[in-house]
Design a protein around this motif. Structure first.
Motif, PDB file in Angstrom:
ATOM      1  N   ALA A 136       0.827  -1.208   0.000  1.00  0.00           N
ATOM      2  CA  ALA A 136       0.000   0.000   0.000  1.00  0.00           C
ATOM      3  C   ALA A 136       0.864   1.262   0.000  1.00  0.00           C
ATOM      4  O   ALA A 136       0.613   2.204  -0.765  1.00  0.00           O
ATOM      5  CB  ALA A 136      -0.921  -0.026   1.217  1.00  0.00           C
ATOM      6  N   ARG A 251       3.097  -7.661   6.182  1.00  0.00           N
ATOM      7  CA  ARG A 251       2.576  -7.997   7.523  1.00  0.00           C
ATOM      8  C   ARG A 251       2.598  -9.505   7.743  1.00  0.00           C
ATOM      9  O   ARG A 251       2.791  -9.964   8.859  1.00  0.00           O
ATOM     10  CB  ARG A 251       1.147  -7.446   7.676  1.00  0.00           C
ATOM     11  CG  ARG A 251       1.112  -5.927   7.638  1.00  0.00           C
ATOM     12  CD  ARG A 251      -0.252  -5.394   7.341  1.00  0.00           C
ATOM     13  NE  ARG A 251      -0.743  -5.855   6.044  1.00  0.00           N
ATOM     14  CZ  ARG A 251      -1.876  -5.460   5.503  1.00  0.00           C
ATOM     15  NH1 ARG A 251      -2.643  -4.606   6.130  1.00  0.00           N
ATOM     16  NH2 ARG A 251      -2.260  -5.928   4.331  1.00  0.00           N
ATOM     17  N   THR A 270      -3.850  -6.551  10.340  1.00  0.00           N
ATOM     18  CA  THR A 270      -4.453  -7.516   9.413  1.00  0.00           C
ATOM     19  C   THR A 270      -3.359  -8.442   8.863  1.00  0.00           C
ATOM     20  O   THR A 270      -2.471  -7.998   8.134  1.00  0.00           O
ATOM     21  CB  THR A 270      -5.131  -6.767   8.236  1.00  0.00           C
ATOM     22  OG1 THR A 270      -6.126  -5.894   8.772  1.00  0.00           O
ATOM     23  CG2 THR A 270      -5.784  -7.740   7.254  1.00  0.00           C
ATOM     24  N   GLU A 272      -3.580 -11.654   6.798  1.00  0.00           N
ATOM     25  CA  GLU A 272      -4.522 -12.541   6.106  1.00  0.00           C
ATOM     26  C   GLU A 272      -4.105 -14.010   6.133  1.00  0.00           C
ATOM     27  O   GLU A 272      -4.942 -14.910   6.123  1.00  0.00           O
ATOM     28  CB  GLU A 272      -4.693 -12.086   4.650  1.00  0.00           C
ATOM     29  CG  GLU A 272      -5.356 -10.730   4.464  1.00  0.00           C
ATOM     30  CD  GLU A 272      -6.852 -10.767   4.734  1.00  0.00           C
ATOM     31  OE1 GLU A 272      -7.315 -11.590   5.547  1.00  0.00           O
ATOM     32  OE2 GLU A 272      -7.567  -9.936   4.144  1.00  0.00           O
TER      33      GLU A 272
HETATM   34  N1  LIG Z   1      -1.861  -3.391   2.649  1.00  0.00           N
HETATM   35  C1  LIG Z   1      -1.370  -3.848   1.503  1.00  0.00           C
HETATM   36  O1  LIG Z   1      -0.216  -3.545   1.147  1.00  0.00           O
HETATM   37  C2  LIG Z   1      -2.221  -4.708   0.609  1.00  0.00           C
HETATM   38  C3  LIG Z   1      -1.819  -4.886  -0.711  1.00  0.00           C
HETATM   39  C4  LIG Z   1      -2.587  -5.688  -1.539  1.00  0.00           C
HETATM   40  C5  LIG Z   1      -3.749  -6.284  -1.067  1.00  0.00           C
HETATM   41  N2  LIG Z   1      -4.114  -6.082   0.218  1.00  0.00           N
HETATM   42  C6  LIG Z   1      -5.330  -6.758   0.660  1.00  0.00           C
HETATM   43  O2  LIG Z   1      -6.340  -5.794   0.921  1.00  0.00           O
HETATM   44  C7  LIG Z   1      -7.216  -6.295   1.937  1.00  0.00           C
HETATM   45  C8  LIG Z   1      -7.358  -5.198   2.987  1.00  0.00           C
HETATM   46  O3  LIG Z   1      -6.082  -4.999   3.554  1.00  0.00           O
HETATM   47  P1  LIG Z   1      -5.598  -3.618   4.168  1.00  0.00           P
HETATM   48  O4  LIG Z   1      -4.121  -3.609   4.085  1.00  0.00           O
HETATM   49  O5  LIG Z   1      -6.302  -2.462   3.581  1.00  0.00           O
HETATM   50  O6  LIG Z   1      -6.038  -3.838   5.685  1.00  0.00           O
HETATM   51  P2  LIG Z   1      -6.165  -2.767   6.832  1.00  0.00           P
HETATM   52  O7  LIG Z   1      -6.094  -3.523   8.097  1.00  0.00           O
HETATM   53  O8  LIG Z   1      -5.201  -1.664   6.626  1.00  0.00           O
HETATM   54  O9  LIG Z   1      -7.615  -2.172   6.642  1.00  0.00           O
HETATM   55  C9  LIG Z   1      -8.781  -2.899   6.660  1.00  0.00           C
HETATM   56  C10 LIG Z   1      -9.906  -1.897   6.652  1.00  0.00           C
HETATM   57  O10 LIG Z   1     -11.133  -2.584   6.543  1.00  0.00           O
HETATM   58  C11 LIG Z   1     -12.040  -2.016   7.470  1.00  0.00           C
HETATM   59  N3  LIG Z   1     -13.005  -3.041   7.834  1.00  0.00           N
HETATM   60  C12 LIG Z   1     -12.800  -4.160   8.544  1.00  0.00           C
HETATM   61  N4  LIG Z   1     -13.934  -4.860   8.644  1.00  0.00           N
HETATM   62  C13 LIG Z   1     -14.875  -4.159   7.975  1.00  0.00           C
HETATM   63  C14 LIG Z   1     -16.250  -4.352   7.732  1.00  0.00           C
HETATM   64  N5  LIG Z   1     -16.900  -5.422   8.169  1.00  0.00           N
HETATM   65  N6  LIG Z   1     -16.909  -3.413   7.020  1.00  0.00           N
HETATM   66  C15 LIG Z   1     -16.265  -2.338   6.556  1.00  0.00           C
HETATM   67  N7  LIG Z   1     -14.960  -2.092   6.744  1.00  0.00           N
HETATM   68  C16 LIG Z   1     -14.284  -2.999   7.450  1.00  0.00           C
HETATM   69  C17 LIG Z   1     -11.192  -1.576   8.640  1.00  0.00           C
HETATM   70  O11 LIG Z   1     -11.848  -0.578   9.390  1.00  0.00           O
HETATM   71  C18 LIG Z   1      -9.959  -1.053   7.922  1.00  0.00           C
HETATM   72  O12 LIG Z   1     -10.126   0.293   7.565  1.00  0.00           O
HETATM   73  C19 LIG Z   1      -6.567  -7.575   2.468  1.00  0.00           C
HETATM   74  O13 LIG Z   1      -7.226  -8.698   1.957  1.00  0.00           O
HETATM   75  C20 LIG Z   1      -5.139  -7.500   1.971  1.00  0.00           C
HETATM   76  O14 LIG Z   1      -4.555  -8.765   1.749  1.00  0.00           O
HETATM   77  C21 LIG Z   1      -3.398  -5.304   1.060  1.00  0.00           C
END
Ligand SMILES: NC(=O)c1ccc[n+]([C@@H]2O[C@H](COP(=O)([O-])OP(=O)(O)OC[C@H]3O[C@@H](n4cnc5c(N)ncnc54)[C@H](O)[C@@H]3O)[C@@H](O)[C@H]2O)c1
Ligand SMILES: O=P(O)(O)OC[C@H](O)CO
Length: 322
Positions: A136, A251, A270, A272
């Motif tokens: 991100a 992470r 988080t 996963e």
């Molecule tokens: N962070 C990265 O670099 C990255 C890169 C690619 C993919 N991803 C994927 O993106 C997804 C999200 O990861 P992230 O890094 O943004 O996590 P994060 O922990 O930074 O954020 C998760 C967000 O989701 C919200 N949330 C949680 N439960 C919810 C619900 N029931 N309704 C609405 N909002 C809710 C939380 O409040 C938070 O803002 C994951 O599956 C991750 O694997 C993350």
């Protein structure tokens, strides 16, 4: 409100919204917490998840889900284990839309990936998945990467490939969403294994062996489920495996690293791969697919075995052909 909305204002949702809005498109970023959305909108940054990354002017943060869902294309960036519940609760608002999952994981309840979860919970939507090597913070900084945009339908994939390409995200298209979603999910478990090995002082050679044999078991499961081999070798499989297993920005890798060092874990982060390891270990057992690294990670996470017992057990498996 513009054509594109990002639902879920965590690190990744925010980064994607910044990159998309930097192209001048109107982008809406939805956060479930009203105060958090207001503060983001006023301060033009997501100080909690991506501090110091300024919002472009065409990015609007809101907690009004009805408004956010006026957009035609909705990017879903909530954690994997929340996806089914989120879609089910908000079905009325997101049906008939184009939904793009940005999640990387396997749902513990259904043992299925994000695309299948979307198809089950919102059958009237057009669905796709975005995955590949992308921290991100890198995306928000405008650093370049290449990702895969996959769906079942050529027209949807073509449209999304053009719509979601930005100055720093080059999108490749794929009609193998299952391969894309399982590559993205399974690499997180292998990244935990690599973190455990490095944290416990088992060395770089052990990491390379885990990545390679981990990739072999990722392929075994995904191909059995119907994925194409080339997809696993692509950005969302091999590409993301390399990134996630080799960087402390991950992470999943850092979680393993901390456990390996006996350091304290922050339960609010988080990670996963933890739930996905459990789901996949169960799935592989029922399909009788050999996934020794994933199974071992699950045993360590459950505290059934120590890391040294795990290494010993992996090394003493019957000898076989590569
Ligand atoms: N962070 C990265 O670099 C990255 C890169 C690619 C993919 N991803 C994927 O993106 C997804 C999200 O990861 P992230 O890094 O943004 O996590 P994060 O922990 O930074 O954020 C998760 C967000 O989701 C919200 N949330 C949680 N439960 C919810 C619900 N029931 N309704 C609405 N909002 C809710 C939380 O409040 C938070 O803002 C994951 O599956 C991750 O694997 C993350
Ligand atoms: O921080 P992680 O381990 O969730 O990894 C982030 C992305 O999936 C890397 O592509």
């Amino acid at each position: 409100m513009g054509e594109i909305s990002v639902l879920g204002a965590g690190a990744f949702g925010t980064a994607l919204a910044i990159s998309l809005a930097a192209t001048g498109r109107d982008v809406t970023l939805w956060a479930r917490d009203a105060e958090a959305a207001q503060v983001m909108q006023a301060n033009r940054e997501n100080a909690r998840r991506l501090p110091g990354k300024a919002f472009p002017t065409s990015l609007t943060a809101t907690s009004d889900l009805t408004k956010a869902c006026e957009g035609r294309v909705l990017l879903l960036a909530v954690p994997m284990q929340q996806l089914a519940g989120f879609c089910d609760t908000n079905k009325r608002l997101i049906q008939h839309k184009t939904l793009v999952s940005c999640c990387k994981g396997v749902d513990l309840t259904s043992e299925r990936g994000p695309l299948a979860v979307l198809e089950d919970t919102v059958p009237d939507a057009d669905v796709a998945i975005l995955s590949g090597p992308s921290f991100a913070v890198d995306i928000a900084d405008g650093l370049p990467t290449a990702l895969t945009l996959a769906g079942r339908d050529q027209a949807t994939v073509d449209h999304l490939q053009t719509l979601l390409t930005t100055a720093n995200i080059r999108l490749y298209s794929s009609l193998d969403p299952l391969g894309v979603e399982f590559g993205g999910a399974l690499k997180n478990v292998i990244a935990i294994a690599c973190g455990l090995a490095i944290g416990a002082g088992l060395g770089e050679s052990a990491r390379a062996a885990l990545m390679t044999r981990g990739f072999a078991e990722m392929q075994r499961l995904a191909l059995r489920l119907g994925a194409e081999r080339d997809t696993l070798a692509g950005l969302s499989g091999f590409g993301d495996l390399v990134l996630t297993c080799t960087s402390e920005k991950s992470r999943n890798f850092s979680h393993g690293l901390k456990l390996g060092r006996g350091a304290k874990i922050d339960p609010t982060v988080t990670v996963e791969g933890v739930a996905t390891a459990k789901a996949v270990a169960h799935l592989s057992r029922s399909l009788e697919i050999d996934m020794p690294i994933t199974t071992t990670v699950t045993q360590i996470l459950n505290r059934d075995i120590s890391i040294s017992e795990a290494a010993e057990s992996l090394l003493s498996r019957p000898l076989k052909r590569e």
